[in-house]
Scaffold this active site. Sequence first.
Site, PDB file in Angstrom:
ATOM      1  N   ASP A   1     -44.180   4.213 -65.649  1.00  0.00           N
ATOM      2  CA  ASP A   1     -42.747   4.329 -65.943  1.00  0.00           C
ATOM      3  C   ASP A   1     -42.150   2.935 -66.153  1.00  0.00           C
ATOM      4  O   ASP A   1     -42.750   1.927 -65.761  1.00  0.00           O
ATOM      5  CB  ASP A   1     -41.990   5.127 -64.869  1.00  0.00           C
ATOM      6  CG  ASP A   1     -42.028   4.450 -63.511  1.00  0.00           C
ATOM      7  OD1 ASP A   1     -41.403   3.400 -63.358  1.00  0.00           O
ATOM      8  OD2 ASP A   1     -42.697   4.996 -62.614  1.00  0.00           O
TER       9      ASP A   1
ATOM     10  N   GLY B   1     -49.999  13.197 -59.335  1.00  0.00           N
ATOM     11  CA  GLY B   1     -49.411  13.819 -60.527  1.00  0.00           C
ATOM     12  C   GLY B   1     -49.051  12.807 -61.612  1.00  0.00           C
ATOM     13  O   GLY B   1     -49.278  13.060 -62.800  1.00  0.00           O
ATOM     14  N   THR B   2     -48.521  11.659 -61.206  1.00  0.00           N
ATOM     15  CA  THR B   2     -48.107  10.642 -62.185  1.00  0.00           C
ATOM     16  C   THR B   2     -49.315  10.127 -62.960  1.00  0.00           C
ATOM     17  O   THR B   2     -49.273   9.999 -64.193  1.00  0.00           O
ATOM     18  CB  THR B   2     -47.413   9.468 -61.446  1.00  0.00           C
ATOM     19  OG1 THR B   2     -46.287   9.995 -60.744  1.00  0.00           O
ATOM     20  CG2 THR B   2     -46.981   8.377 -62.398  1.00  0.00           C
TER      21      THR B   2
ATOM     22  N   LYS C   1     -40.873   8.124 -67.606  1.00  0.00           N
ATOM     23  CA  LYS C   1     -41.027   9.203 -66.620  1.00  0.00           C
ATOM     24  C   LYS C   1     -39.653   9.589 -66.090  1.00  0.00           C
ATOM     25  O   LYS C   1     -38.873   8.723 -65.710  1.00  0.00           O
ATOM     26  CB  LYS C   1     -41.916   8.726 -65.460  1.00  0.00           C
ATOM     27  CG  LYS C   1     -42.198   9.794 -64.408  1.00  0.00           C
ATOM     28  CD  LYS C   1     -43.249   9.343 -63.401  1.00  0.00           C
ATOM     29  CE  LYS C   1     -42.633   8.780 -62.152  1.00  0.00           C
ATOM     30  NZ  LYS C   1     -43.602   8.464 -61.095  1.00  0.00           N
TER      31      LYS C   1
ATOM     32  N   GLY D   1     -49.167  13.770 -27.494  1.00  0.00           N
ATOM     33  CA  GLY D   1     -48.965  13.223 -28.835  1.00  0.00           C
ATOM     34  C   GLY D   1     -48.273  11.867 -28.854  1.00  0.00           C
ATOM     35  O   GLY D   1     -48.090  11.280 -29.924  1.00  0.00           O
ATOM     36  N   GLU D   2     -47.867  11.355 -27.692  1.00  0.00           N
ATOM     37  CA  GLU D   2     -47.178  10.063 -27.682  1.00  0.00           C
ATOM     38  C   GLU D   2     -48.177   8.903 -27.745  1.00  0.00           C
ATOM     39  O   GLU D   2     -49.291   9.001 -27.235  1.00  0.00           O
ATOM     40  CB  GLU D   2     -46.296   9.954 -26.423  1.00  0.00           C
ATOM     41  CG  GLU D   2     -45.139  10.951 -26.465  1.00  0.00           C
ATOM     42  CD  GLU D   2     -44.182  10.837 -25.289  1.00  0.00           C
ATOM     43  OE1 GLU D   2     -44.459  10.061 -24.357  1.00  0.00           O
ATOM     44  OE2 GLU D   2     -43.161  11.545 -25.321  1.00  0.00           O
TER      45      GLU D   2
ATOM     46  N   HIS E   1     -41.777  -0.588 -52.790  1.00  0.00           N
ATOM     47  CA  HIS E   1     -41.341   0.179 -53.958  1.00  0.00           C
ATOM     48  C   HIS E   1     -40.161  -0.503 -54.664  1.00  0.00           C
ATOM     49  O   HIS E   1     -40.145  -0.601 -55.887  1.00  0.00           O
ATOM     50  CB  HIS E   1     -40.983   1.598 -53.533  1.00  0.00           C
ATOM     51  CG  HIS E   1     -40.706   2.481 -54.691  1.00  0.00           C
ATOM     52  ND1 HIS E   1     -41.653   2.744 -55.651  1.00  0.00           N
ATOM     53  CD2 HIS E   1     -39.583   3.116 -55.075  1.00  0.00           C
ATOM     54  CE1 HIS E   1     -41.127   3.522 -56.570  1.00  0.00           C
ATOM     55  NE2 HIS E   1     -39.876   3.761 -56.250  1.00  0.00           N
TER      56      HIS E   1
ATOM     57  N   ASP F   1     -50.073   1.257 -60.853  1.00  0.00           N
ATOM     58  CA  ASP F   1     -48.869   1.754 -60.168  1.00  0.00           C
ATOM     59  C   ASP F   1     -48.843   1.200 -58.754  1.00  0.00           C
ATOM     60  O   ASP F   1     -49.879   0.751 -58.250  1.00  0.00           O
ATOM     61  CB  ASP F   1     -48.868   3.289 -60.150  1.00  0.00           C
ATOM     62  CG  ASP F   1     -47.454   3.865 -60.124  1.00  0.00           C
ATOM     63  OD1 ASP F   1     -46.486   3.089 -59.982  1.00  0.00           O
ATOM     64  OD2 ASP F   1     -47.314   5.096 -60.257  1.00  0.00           O
TER      65      ASP F   1
ATOM     66  N   ARG G   1     -39.701   4.386 -50.132  1.00  0.00           N
ATOM     67  CA  ARG G   1     -39.247   4.989 -51.386  1.00  0.00           C
ATOM     68  C   ARG G   1     -37.845   5.594 -51.280  1.00  0.00           C
ATOM     69  O   ARG G   1     -37.178   5.797 -52.279  1.00  0.00           O
ATOM     70  CB  ARG G   1     -40.252   6.036 -51.872  1.00  0.00           C
ATOM     71  CG  ARG G   1     -41.444   5.392 -52.578  1.00  0.00           C
ATOM     72  CD  ARG G   1     -42.437   6.412 -53.077  1.00  0.00           C
ATOM     73  NE  ARG G   1     -43.145   7.025 -51.974  1.00  0.00           N
ATOM     74  CZ  ARG G   1     -44.055   7.979 -52.118  1.00  0.00           C
ATOM     75  NH1 ARG G   1     -44.361   8.425 -53.312  1.00  0.00           N
ATOM     76  NH2 ARG G   1     -44.684   8.476 -51.076  1.00  0.00           N
TER      77      ARG G   1
HETATM   78  C1  R5P Z   1     -42.793   6.294 -58.065  1.00  0.00           C
HETATM   79  O1  R5P Z   1     -41.883   5.839 -58.742  1.00  0.00           O
HETATM   80  C2  R5P Z   1     -44.016   5.532 -57.708  1.00  0.00           C
HETATM   81  O2  R5P Z   1     -44.087   4.302 -58.339  1.00  0.00           O
HETATM   82  C3  R5P Z   1     -45.264   6.328 -58.003  1.00  0.00           C
HETATM   83  O3  R5P Z   1     -45.393   6.485 -59.410  1.00  0.00           O
HETATM   84  C4  R5P Z   1     -45.187   7.682 -57.366  1.00  0.00           C
HETATM   85  O4  R5P Z   1     -44.865   7.559 -56.010  1.00  0.00           O
HETATM   86  C5  R5P Z   1     -46.512   8.403 -57.509  1.00  0.00           C
HETATM   87  O5  R5P Z   1     -46.388   9.662 -56.938  1.00  0.00           O
HETATM   88  P1  R5P Z   1     -47.406  10.814 -57.344  1.00  0.00           P
HETATM   89  O6  R5P Z   1     -48.785  10.278 -57.155  1.00  0.00           O
HETATM   90  O7  R5P Z   1     -47.081  11.917 -56.368  1.00  0.00           O
HETATM   91  O8  R5P Z   1     -47.117  11.209 -58.737  1.00  0.00           O
END
Ligand code: R5P
Length: 293
Positions: free
Chosen positions: A167, A224-225, A190, A35-36, A128, A217, A94
């Site tokens: 957000d 999910g976002t 958010k 795996g290296e 980020h 984004d 992040r």
């Molecule tokens: C978070 O603040 C980022 O800007 C993205 O909105 C987030 O990482 C998206 O994550 P997911 O797709 O899991 O909702």
Amino acid sequence: MKVICGPASKELAESVSALTGFEKVPVASKVFPDGESYVRLEGNVKGDEVAIVQTTCPPAQDGRLFQLAFMVDAAKRGGATKVTAVVPYLAYARQDKTFLSGEDISVETIARMLQAAGVDELLTVNIHSELSLKQFPFPARTVSAIPLIADYFVKKGYKGAFALSPDKGAMYIAVQAQHVLGGGAGHLEKHRDRYTGQTVQMAEGLNVRDQTVVIFDDIISTGGTIVGAAKILLEQGAKHVFCGCVHGLLIGDAEKRILDAGVEEIVGTDSVPGSVSKVSLAPLLSQELRAQK
Ligand code: R5P
């Protein structure tokens, strides 16, 4: 300057070499049975400044980070005078602060690891948090691919679409997109539970009835976002909903979930090579490297 073509971004690096005219240096790589990672620069870099293009997105972001560190060391041992790490998606970015006691600041650890390997400078794309770069032990900068993505939608005929960030913290992204699309910008609210990871989204004072909306984004991870944002927009009567992201990680069935939620198209960049990487970062990175020379 020479462009070292990291295994995780071979095509992108080759495009950067073609656009800049900087000679490319191929890289041989393999993974040992245990795996290296192994890398070898297949070119001479003695006395040269080099840009090593290597994204560190999943899958195998840890292995890709190690490949990057090994290429940096190999370049320095080979006599490179300056190494710029060009990392379109910087893994662990992040975790840029301690959210709960006992946590580390992963992005700073990664930066120190890269410094130890020999990185002199770093160029990344839509990190980020731009503020986190201030803690890096070498000059580090981020550039935005949002105008390129917005331009993709203009070329598809969606000039005048509304740019939405999911957000408030990403509102700057919607504003950058609005400069290209010209149809206004806004954001949702958010809130994330730091223990469960669950998020709650809501719209305050937003009216997108009968509008074409592009959700922008920096990252799509589980999706999910975007699914939550699309649901709110469609409930509000939006006519068309699209999504533009810089780093389309699309973990698991994220792509299907987003499309099932009514998003008509997902557009990402080759910071994460895959099914939605429709916009190349090559022109943006080439421009930055040319300016640096
Ligand atoms: C978070 O603040 C980022 O800007 C993205 O909105 C987030 O990482 C998206 O994550 P997911 O797709 O899991 O909702």
